[in-house]
Design a protein around this motif. Structure first.
Motif, PDB file in Angstrom:
ATOM      1  N   SER A  58       0.673  -1.123  -0.008  1.00  0.00           N
ATOM      2  CA  SER A  58      -0.052  -0.151   0.051  1.00  0.00           C
ATOM      3  C   SER A  58       0.871   1.224  -0.002  1.00  0.00           C
ATOM      4  CB  SER A  58      -0.938   0.069   1.149  1.00  0.00           C
ATOM      5  OG  SER A  58      -0.203   0.131   2.353  1.00  0.00           O
ATOM      6  N   GLY A  59       0.222   2.361  -0.353  1.00  0.00           N
ATOM      7  CA  GLY A  59       0.800   3.656  -0.153  1.00  0.00           C
ATOM      8  C   GLY A  59       1.197   4.120   1.209  1.00  0.00           C
ATOM      9  N   THR A  60       0.395   3.721   2.200  1.00  0.00           N
ATOM     10  CA  THR A  60       0.559   3.578   3.543  1.00  0.00           C
ATOM     11  C   THR A  60       1.723   3.040   4.146  1.00  0.00           C
ATOM     12  OG1 THR A  60      -1.793   3.643   3.545  1.00  0.00           O
ATOM     13  CG2 THR A  60      -0.375   3.684   5.799  1.00  0.00           C
ATOM     14  N   ILE A  63       4.814   4.984   3.064  1.00  0.00           N
ATOM     15  CA  ILE A  63       5.113   6.065   3.906  1.00  0.00           C
ATOM     16  C   ILE A  63       5.814   5.641   5.161  1.00  0.00           C
ATOM     17  CG2 ILE A  63       4.249   8.082   5.332  1.00  0.00           C
ATOM     18  CD1 ILE A  63       1.857   8.282   2.882  1.00  0.00           C
ATOM     19  N   THR A  84      -5.060  16.705   3.492  1.00  0.00           N
ATOM     20  CA  THR A  84      -4.371  15.562   2.783  1.00  0.00           C
ATOM     21  C   THR A  84      -5.429  14.241   3.477  1.00  0.00           C
ATOM     22  OG1 THR A  84      -2.571  14.024   2.554  1.00  0.00           O
ATOM     23  CG2 THR A  84      -2.585  14.787   4.644  1.00  0.00           C
ATOM     24  N   PHE A  85      -5.188  13.183   2.975  1.00  0.00           N
ATOM     25  CA  PHE A  85      -5.907  11.822   3.324  1.00  0.00           C
ATOM     26  C   PHE A  85      -5.112  11.445   4.626  1.00  0.00           C
ATOM     27  CE2 PHE A  85      -6.101   7.130   2.610  1.00  0.00           C
ATOM     28  CZ  PHE A  85      -7.493   7.106   3.291  1.00  0.00           C
ATOM     29  N   ALA A  87      -3.728   8.876   5.733  1.00  0.00           N
ATOM     30  CA  ALA A  87      -2.929   7.907   5.407  1.00  0.00           C
ATOM     31  C   ALA A  87      -1.320   8.384   5.079  1.00  0.00           C
ATOM     32  CB  ALA A  87      -2.964   7.051   4.243  1.00  0.00           C
ATOM     33  N   SER A  88      -1.315  10.010   4.900  1.00  0.00           N
ATOM     34  CA  SER A  88      -0.232  10.609   4.889  1.00  0.00           C
ATOM     35  C   SER A  88       0.263  10.787   6.154  1.00  0.00           C
ATOM     36  CB  SER A  88      -0.446  12.002   4.351  1.00  0.00           C
ATOM     37  OG  SER A  88      -1.189  12.008   3.139  1.00  0.00           O
ATOM     38  N   ASP A 162       4.647  12.751  -1.175  1.00  0.00           N
ATOM     39  CA  ASP A 162       3.450  11.745  -1.390  1.00  0.00           C
ATOM     40  C   ASP A 162       2.744  12.031  -2.480  1.00  0.00           C
ATOM     41  OD1 ASP A 162       1.072  10.724  -1.213  1.00  0.00           O
ATOM     42  OD2 ASP A 162       0.474  11.071   0.897  1.00  0.00           O
ATOM     43  N   ALA A 164       0.732   9.837  -3.947  1.00  0.00           N
ATOM     44  CA  ALA A 164      -0.214   8.826  -3.965  1.00  0.00           C
ATOM     45  C   ALA A 164      -1.311   9.248  -5.065  1.00  0.00           C
ATOM     46  CB  ALA A 164      -0.892   8.568  -2.666  1.00  0.00           C
ATOM     47  N   GLU A 165      -1.568  10.554  -5.439  1.00  0.00           N
ATOM     48  CA  GLU A 165      -2.554  10.878  -6.246  1.00  0.00           C
ATOM     49  C   GLU A 165      -1.878  11.382  -7.278  1.00  0.00           C
ATOM     50  OE1 GLU A 165      -4.975  13.604  -3.745  1.00  0.00           O
ATOM     51  OE2 GLU A 165      -5.235  12.223  -2.250  1.00  0.00           O
ATOM     52  N   SER A 186       0.567   5.307  -4.713  1.00  0.00           N
ATOM     53  CA  SER A 186      -0.594   4.523  -4.302  1.00  0.00           C
ATOM     54  C   SER A 186      -1.401   3.917  -5.423  1.00  0.00           C
ATOM     55  CB  SER A 186      -1.606   5.185  -3.226  1.00  0.00           C
ATOM     56  OG  SER A 186      -2.671   4.260  -3.349  1.00  0.00           O
ATOM     57  N   PHE A 187      -1.599   2.529  -5.193  1.00  0.00           N
ATOM     58  CA  PHE A 187      -2.182   1.945  -6.312  1.00  0.00           C
ATOM     59  C   PHE A 187      -3.710   1.332  -5.834  1.00  0.00           C
ATOM     60  CE2 PHE A 187       2.186   0.957  -7.092  1.00  0.00           C
ATOM     61  CZ  PHE A 187       2.337   1.951  -8.107  1.00  0.00           C
ATOM     62  N   ASN A 188      -4.280   2.182  -5.075  1.00  0.00           N
ATOM     63  CA  ASN A 188      -5.601   1.544  -4.501  1.00  0.00           C
ATOM     64  C   ASN A 188      -6.644   1.745  -5.488  1.00  0.00           C
ATOM     65  OD1 ASN A 188      -7.656   1.208  -2.633  1.00  0.00           O
ATOM     66  ND2 ASN A 188      -6.475   2.088  -1.022  1.00  0.00           N
ATOM     67  N   LYS A 191      -7.222   5.060  -7.246  1.00  0.00           N
ATOM     68  CA  LYS A 191      -6.343   6.061  -7.715  1.00  0.00           C
ATOM     69  C   LYS A 191      -6.093   6.049  -9.220  1.00  0.00           C
ATOM     70  CE  LYS A 191      -5.532   7.305  -3.568  1.00  0.00           C
ATOM     71  NZ  LYS A 191      -4.604   7.014  -2.527  1.00  0.00           N
ATOM     72  N   GLY A 198      -2.376  -1.596  -3.250  1.00  0.00           N
ATOM     73  CA  GLY A 198      -0.894  -1.724  -3.556  1.00  0.00           C
ATOM     74  C   GLY A 198      -0.236  -0.313  -3.536  1.00  0.00           C
TER      75      GLY A 198
HETATM   76  C1  PLP Z   1      -4.324   7.237  -1.226  1.00  0.00           C
HETATM   77  C2  PLP Z   1      -3.562   7.896  -0.562  1.00  0.00           C
HETATM   78  C3  PLP Z   1      -2.480   7.484   0.152  1.00  0.00           C
HETATM   79  C4  PLP Z   1      -2.470   5.948   0.891  1.00  0.00           C
HETATM   80  O1  PLP Z   1      -2.209   5.012  -0.025  1.00  0.00           O
HETATM   81  P1  PLP Z   1      -2.951   3.451   0.277  1.00  0.00           P
HETATM   82  O2  PLP Z   1      -2.324   2.772  -1.283  1.00  0.00           O
HETATM   83  O3  PLP Z   1      -4.356   3.726   0.168  1.00  0.00           O
HETATM   84  O4  PLP Z   1      -2.273   3.157   1.450  1.00  0.00           O
HETATM   85  C5  PLP Z   1      -1.697   8.062   0.889  1.00  0.00           C
HETATM   86  N1  PLP Z   1      -1.724   9.674   0.927  1.00  0.00           N
HETATM   87  C6  PLP Z   1      -2.734  10.175  -0.018  1.00  0.00           C
HETATM   88  C7  PLP Z   1      -2.588  11.582  -0.438  1.00  0.00           C
HETATM   89  C8  PLP Z   1      -3.598   9.189  -0.683  1.00  0.00           C
HETATM   90  O5  PLP Z   1      -4.589   9.833  -1.125  1.00  0.00           O
END
Ligand code: PLP
Length: 375
Positions: A58-60, A63, A84-85, A87-88, A162, A164-165, A186-188, A191, A198
């Motif tokens: 995951s992106g999390t 990080i 931000t989300f 997860a950052s 970050d 992710a987006e 991030s490959f949620n 995204k 991922g």
């Molecule tokens: C989606 C997202 C993440 C986390 O990614 P995951 O793959 O969902 O864990 C982190 N930061 C931002 C800004 C995001 O949008």
């Protein structure tokens, strides 16, 4: 009821299943294998010479491992963009460290250089130099890279980018994901491209990639038995998911083009309403993938973002307020914050509109009808 139109739903290109089938055919049903290597190679080719990519769950997770690589531990402070989300920011807490939140600026909605500088100077004066800066390219819009990098360099603090987006976004011709001391993707499912779930860590240092993969695979020392001298994690990407990612990389450019076309669609839709601003690049330096098309509303719009959201919901169309800043979240409310009300006002007056690269003409027609009614 009409079929639901989502904010951002997965969009397969067509070849993903071939890679997944190959994984089954060769029995690589594991968090390693040819798809993991192939996906990393495709991402490394995208970023170009000198970049190394570790595919993660995951992106999390990316990080989290970035912070570990930068030595963030209990009692440390890490600066994080507030808007931000979550997860950052969550991985800062995983490490027992304290997040220090910083406001956004109005041009890119990302971390504000002035408040960042103030935060760093003040934290140092209070006795602790921040260990890292987490800067985010929100909704695919590149942050003020030159300004933020200059501040980070001046104070010798590494940047966790970050992205992710922002896969497929560019700043001064360079791809987002290439500007941090460490960068993450991030490959949620929602995204720009997806592996179902991922993420990835991007670095210029092959040794950092090696170390990150080591931690992500339970930190197993070289020995015939299982020997551990460090704490490990189970953070590697599955070979099945990586197969989806290989197929998605083949359509990345096309899907960015489609998201940007959505942005043009909304720009046209609101062009006669002065009270609605579609979030757009302010200059030629940045090219956003427009992961989500967003608007902000003023009183002169004649309707509020919540009224528009409910009108869309009435036709089974999903939209969502902008990210609620972390310093306003119950779970983070006791942590330091530097800034004014820029992020807070964006949250109060903004809305994300359906932005999938798979939006059909018919779906856009439905969105058009609802918006035309309320406008
Ligand atoms: C989606 C997202 C993440 C986390 O990614 P995951 O793959 O969902 O864990 C982190 N930061 C931002 C800004 C995001 O949008």
């Amino acid at each position: 009821m009409n079929e639901r139109i989502y904010l951002s739903s997965p969009h397969m290109g067509g070849t993903e299943k071939n890679y997944v089938d190959e994984a089954f055919a060769t029995n690589w049903i594991a968090p390693l294998g040819p798809n993991v290597n192939g996906f990393e190679q495709a991402l490394e080719a995208y970023f170009g010479e000198g970049f190394h990519v570790a595919a993660l769950s995951s992106g999390t997770a990316a990080i989290h491992l970035a912070l570990i690589q930068l030595g963030v531990g209990a009692g440390d402070e890490v600066i994080c963009q507030s808007m931000t989300f979550s997860a950052s920011a969550n991985p800062i807490i995983y490490q027992g460290a304290t997040p220090v939140f910083v406001d956004s600026e109005v041009d890119t909605w990302n971390i504000c250089p002035e408040h960042l500088e103030k935060a760093i100077v003040d934290r140092i004066a209070k006795g602790k130099k921040p260990k890292a800066i987490i800067a985010v390219h929100l909704y695919g819009m590149p942050f003020k890279v030159d300004e933020i990098v200059a501040i980070a360099k001046k104070h010798d603090i590494p940047i966790v980018e970050d992205s992710a987006e922002a896969l497929g976004s560019y700043y001064k011709g360079g791809p987002c994901g290439s500007f941090g001391d460490i960068s993450i993707l991030s490959f949620n499912g929602n995204k720009i491209i997806t592996t179902s779930g991922g993420g990835a860590l991007v670095t210029r240092d092959p040794k950092v990639k090696e170390k990150v993969v080591f931690w992500a695979t339970q930190a197993r020392d070289a020995a015939p038995h299982y020997e551990h001298s460090e704490i490990g994690y189970n953070y590697r990407l599955s070979n099945i998911c990586a197969g989806i990612g290989r197929g998605q990389m083949e359509v990345l450019d096309k899907h960015v083009g489609l998201r940007r076309a959505n942005h043009t669609f909304y720009t046209d839709l609101f062009k006669n309403n002065d009270g609605v601003t579609v979030f757009t690049e302010k200059d030629e330096d940045r090219l956003s993938n427009h992961w989500l098309s967003c608007i902000t509303l003023e009183a002169s719009a004649g309707f509020t973002s919540e009224e528009l959201r409910l009108a869309l919901e009435g036709d089974n169309i999903e939209s969502r307020p902008l990210w609620k800043p972390m310093h306003l979240q119950p779970v983070f409310k006791n942590h330091p914050y530097y800034g004014t009300d820029v992020a807070e006002r964006l949250f109060e007056n903004g809305l994300c509109l359906p932005s999938g690269s798979n939006l059909t003409t018919q779906q856009k027609q439905r969105i058009n009808t609802v918006i035309a009614q309320i406008v």
